[in-house]
Enzyme design. Sequence first.
Site, short mmCIF file in Angstrom:
data_model
loop_
_atom_site.label_atom_id
_atom_site.label_comp_id
_atom_site.label_asym_id
_atom_site.label_seq_id
_atom_site.Cartn_x
_atom_site.Cartn_y
_atom_site.Cartn_z
N HIS A 1 -5.13 -17.65 6.25
CA HIS A 1 -5.20 -16.42 5.46
C HIS A 1 -5.04 -16.68 3.97
O HIS A 1 -5.69 -16.03 3.14
CB HIS A 1 -4.13 -15.44 5.93
CG HIS A 1 -4.20 -14.12 5.23
ND1 HIS A 1 -5.30 -13.29 5.32
CD2 HIS A 1 -3.31 -13.48 4.42
CE1 HIS A 1 -5.09 -12.20 4.60
NE2 HIS A 1 -3.90 -12.30 4.04
N SER B 1 -7.00 -9.60 1.09
CA SER B 1 -6.16 -9.08 2.17
C SER B 1 -6.11 -7.55 2.09
O SER B 1 -7.16 -6.90 2.19
CB SER B 1 -4.77 -9.72 2.09
OG SER B 1 -4.02 -9.44 3.23
#
Length: 692
Positions: A666, A551
């Site tokens: 994610h 991320s």
Amino acid sequence: MRRVFIASLLTGLLAAPAALAEEDPFLWLEEVQGQRALEWVKAQNAKTLAVLEKDPRFEAFHQEALAFLTATDRIPTPELRAGGVDNFWQDAKNPHGLWRHTSFDSYASPNPEWTTVLDLDALSKAEGTHWIWKGSDCLPPADQRCLLKLSDGGKDAVTVREFDAASGKFVDAGFQLSEGKQSVDWLDADTLLVGRDWGGDTLTESGYPFVLKRWKRGTPLTEAQEVFRGERTDVQASPTLLRDSEGQLQGVLVNRAVTFFESEFYLLGDKAPTRVPLPGKASFQTFVQGQVLFTLEEDWGRFKQGSLLAYVLADLKKDAASARPTLVVAPGARQSIDSVAATQTRLLVNMYEDVKGFIDVYTPTKGKWTRTRLALPKNASVGITTTSSAHDRFFVKSQGFLEPTALWLGDARTPTVRKVKSLPARFNASTHRVDQYQAVSKDGTRIPYFVVRPKTAKLDGSTPTLVHGYGGFQVSKTPVYQPEVGKLWLERGGAYVVANIRGGGEFGPRWHQSALREHRQRAFDDFAAVLEDVIQRKVSSPRRMGIYGRSNGGVLTSVAMTQHPELFNAAVIESPLIDMLRYHKLPAGASWVGEYGNPEVPEDAAFIAKYSAYQNLKPGVHYPKPYITTNTKDDRVHPGHARKFAARLEAMGLPYLYYENTDGGHSNDADPLLNARRWALHHVYLAQQLMD
């Protein structure tokens, strides 16, 4: 085109990288479900799997990861509901998961007796959808009527459906909201407070709702009544319902997130919303004994940055402008508040000092707060797992790099804790040691980091070493027990480093804010300083050292590639942001301009362009071969970042591996079976680069 426009604005401000002055040839890879893009992904996956899955180590890694990710002797993470304990459980037989319930006494026993509330595998099969659990919101005090949040494949966008936990069935003609990034809360048994896409530009530029409406049972959603409206330029508007220990609603607090780090808080009432007197950088924490708790991310009058404050709700309702907060705790220079939670009558504050945790119990007494520290392991990570406003029992956990996770049941009135669960050792920790060092960054700042390494390893630079970093959004990297690292890496002679660089929250808001926007290079310099210190101490060497970031950590690792390719030989870049001159155009990038800056502003674009890895790749440079991986259903950090970085490397004739999962979202860990494969692929790559 955007890049030509930015390049013209930067003339005279900097020598723009050559790639900046051209139209991006890989924009088509931003079409998440585009046919051409998916064909490219399929071809890339095939090439990468031929390298990684055919490695003789893959099957062993895969089976080992599968064993601990689906083990039945894991600690079932507790959630408090309906006078007992909930758990969401996944294993090899139930990869989608079981939502289940038991009593306190049963949970604390060695073999709890669970009652299944909902079987997500059965639901997914019956409805032909890959449902991923995203949580429940149950109406107190009974906690039996619940709003379930279900994601198709792990996306942040969810479908909301009303469920009767007592009968284990969805409510006929009950509340239901179609898929979207949305918030929903119970006002009462027949009324919801909803934030979602109402049509007509009612989502922010970041893709989140800024209009809240009251929706009555039995009425069409189109007739919901508006109660709050922010601005489209905000990040989002989200409500928190303030309930007492009996479950009665005492107030509704709305966070109008103007930017990711700046908010305005409002109390909803019969008249216009009332603003709570707070500085822009403040965060709501919890509600207990009629008091609303906030932390400060900036100095405010006599209160210092990082402090925890309490407002009496009744004072805010009576006259918010004249209400005065009281100080609960002000962390020291080497301390930070990690989390805050409330029980029925007490406040729990989880803090860290020099990246080692503790938890204090606070009691409100005659306008003051008295404190008692819980007897938890020292020199470890500790965290609040779950609390309830209906009683004073709570769960907390402790863990370390080499100490398996333990779960503690506490009583806030006493206050005491007792260990009720322990994770069995997943790897042999006796052969390793943990040290904490400090590196000196480019500007002289001391950067702490942990090293986990074999006790017998020679300090000659020969130890394969994996360095983790993040450095953003005030997220701290604390000691965590990670079976995937221990079993697949440490047991095979590897070492593991965690860098506590600026941008994180290890030392509070100051540590985070020192690496924001135009100061982002400090985080990259800190990371490079840690790598250099590891080499100087001869723990490892560039040939044997790799880095990992996910991320925001993908910004870090991709920049490390372009700025310091000489310091390491492997980089796992997972679910990353990389094209930082375009991140704000990709969902949900616009919400992060407070962290990185706004590429639409020439001055911001200038400092972003200096580090953005996508634009700073140069032909002819010897880069370490990275492993770039993402997820098709990641609707938080767009998969286009990872795709385009790999495509640019390919166009330059530079080595890389690329793999894209099709499910998981994610976090990439929603399905334990896919997650086991994920970790096996990671570690085969690392073994090839650093151990072979």
